[in-house]
Enzyme design. Structure first.
Site, PDB file in Angstrom:
ATOM      1  N   TYR A 230       0.841  -1.202   0.000  1.00  0.00           N
ATOM      2  CA  TYR A 230       0.000   0.000   0.000  1.00  0.00           C
ATOM      3  C   TYR A 230       0.879   1.256   0.000  1.00  0.00           C
ATOM      4  O   TYR A 230       0.728   2.155  -0.831  1.00  0.00           O
ATOM      5  CB  TYR A 230      -0.906  -0.026   1.224  1.00  0.00           C
ATOM      6  CG  TYR A 230      -1.755   1.205   1.443  1.00  0.00           C
ATOM      7  CD1 TYR A 230      -2.957   1.365   0.767  1.00  0.00           C
ATOM      8  CD2 TYR A 230      -1.373   2.193   2.348  1.00  0.00           C
ATOM      9  CE1 TYR A 230      -3.758   2.480   0.983  1.00  0.00           C
ATOM     10  CE2 TYR A 230      -2.157   3.307   2.563  1.00  0.00           C
ATOM     11  CZ  TYR A 230      -3.346   3.449   1.883  1.00  0.00           C
ATOM     12  OH  TYR A 230      -4.128   4.558   2.104  1.00  0.00           O
TER      13      TYR A 230
ATOM     14  N   LYS B  33       1.729   4.003  -2.967  1.00  0.00           N
ATOM     15  CA  LYS B  33       1.408   5.401  -2.679  1.00  0.00           C
ATOM     16  C   LYS B  33       2.599   6.298  -3.032  1.00  0.00           C
ATOM     17  O   LYS B  33       2.427   7.389  -3.572  1.00  0.00           O
ATOM     18  CB  LYS B  33       1.049   5.572  -1.205  1.00  0.00           C
ATOM     19  CG  LYS B  33      -0.322   5.076  -0.814  1.00  0.00           C
ATOM     20  CD  LYS B  33      -1.433   5.914  -1.400  1.00  0.00           C
ATOM     21  CE  LYS B  33      -2.792   5.495  -0.886  1.00  0.00           C
ATOM     22  NZ  LYS B  33      -3.891   6.228  -1.528  1.00  0.00           N
TER      23      LYS B  33
END
Length: 331
Positions: free
Chosen positions: A125, A129
């Protein structure tokens, strides 16, 4: 978030508008008089002032239809944090960023936006990002009329959150919320979802060719760092569950999590299992990580609309259906 400048237009698109943050953002935009195109892989609701476009984010033709004649685009689409499917993240364009892009599992106190990106991201994640934020900010071009800005919320919570409260309650019901990792003093930012939405809209309204926002990142939090375990306890107690009360040494729990992670990695070719506590989760629960909103205050006039206390109260009220019943009476 990226926008093509058309100052007089109030037509916008929200990619991922059926999700937790996305839906709150759509509702607030409609309240402010915007006409909203919602693009998502599923339609979760109907709302006057919106037009829903269903499709896959990787389907360029479907996406272009949703972006037709809009001046502002909010990208909120994202797989759930914690997924171990790397390909799922790499095929998504995620333009709502996260304060986690600078977090490596070590203490961050009042962190500024100029902290370097994490060299060892704590999960897929965070890794993606970082990739998306670099791409979006580097794509900023005043000459081409494409202006970009990254919003970095941290610890989003609130009504309809599919992650924090349901998982917390499920863990408590299984009798696994009795322990505090570390001494319980580590401060963390939690951000009520309405404040995250407010930060996005302020950025969109201030984003102009001559503004300081172009190609910048902004932390958006409740600006009220709170001990991590105090926050968790407020949610649990508010719903009738016991607060964790026994302390475990941080180094011990982190070491066990590392060991389990290594074992899971070694056994992956033979059997797949996912430890409940990963090193990332232990770090999030046991270290300081809170961030300065000074840049957002200065450049876009950001101030939280909802205090942490009020946000917790609203969240607890919205999850009354998860409240502890008589048959689950605390020990």
């Amino acid at each position: 978030m990226a926008t093509r400048i058309r100052p007089s237009s109030k037509r916008c698109a929200v990619i991922g508008g059926s999700g937790f943050l996305g839906r709150h953002l759509v509702e607030r935009l409609v309240d402010k008089g915007y006409t909203v195109n919602v693009f998502d892989i599923r339609q979760a609701y109907e709302l006057p002032g919106t037009t829903f476009h269903q499709g896959d984010l990787c389907d360029k033709e479907a996406l272009l239809v949703a972006l037709k004649e809009v001046s502002v685009v909010f990208h909120c689409a994202s797989p759930a944090p914690g997924s171990d499917d790397r390909a799922l993240f790499e095929r998504k364009l995620i333009l709502t960023s996260s304060a986690s892009v600078v977090f490596e599992g070590n203490d961050i106190k009042n962190g500024k936006e100029d902290l370097p990106y994490a060299k060892k991201p704590i999960d897929y994640y965070t890794e993606t990002k970082i990739q998306q934020e670099k791409l979006v900010l580097e794509a900023c071009s005043k000459e081409k009329g494409l202006l970009t800005v990254a919003i970095r919320p941290h610890g989003i919570f609130g009504p309809r959150d599919p992650q924090l409260v349901p998982i917390l309650v499920d863990t408590a019901r299984r009798g696994k919320m009795k322990f505090i990792i570390g001494d319980g003093s580590n401060l963390v930012d939690f951000t009520y979802v309405e404040n995250v939405v407010h930060g996005h809209i302020l950025a969109a309204e201030h984003l102009k060719a001559d503004s300081p926002l172009c190609s910048q990142a902004y932390h958006i939090t409740n600006d009220e760092p709170v001990p991590f375990w105090d926050f968790m306890s407020q949610i649990l107690v508010g719903l009738g569950y016991s607060a964790p009360r026994y302390h475990l040494p941080y180094s011990l729990v982190y070491g066990i999590a590392l060991l389990l992670w290594a074992i899971a990695l070694l056994l992956r070719p033979l059997v797949h299992f996912k430890p409940t506590f990963s090193p990332m989760r232990v770090a999030l629960a046991g270290t300081h990580h809170y961030y300065s909103c000074a840049r957002a205050k200065k450049d876009i006039g950001y101030r939280p609309l909802v205090s942490l206390k009020e946000g917790v109260a609203r969240t607890v009220e919205s999850y009354s259906h998860l409240r502890k019943g008589p048959e689950l009476k605390a020990e």
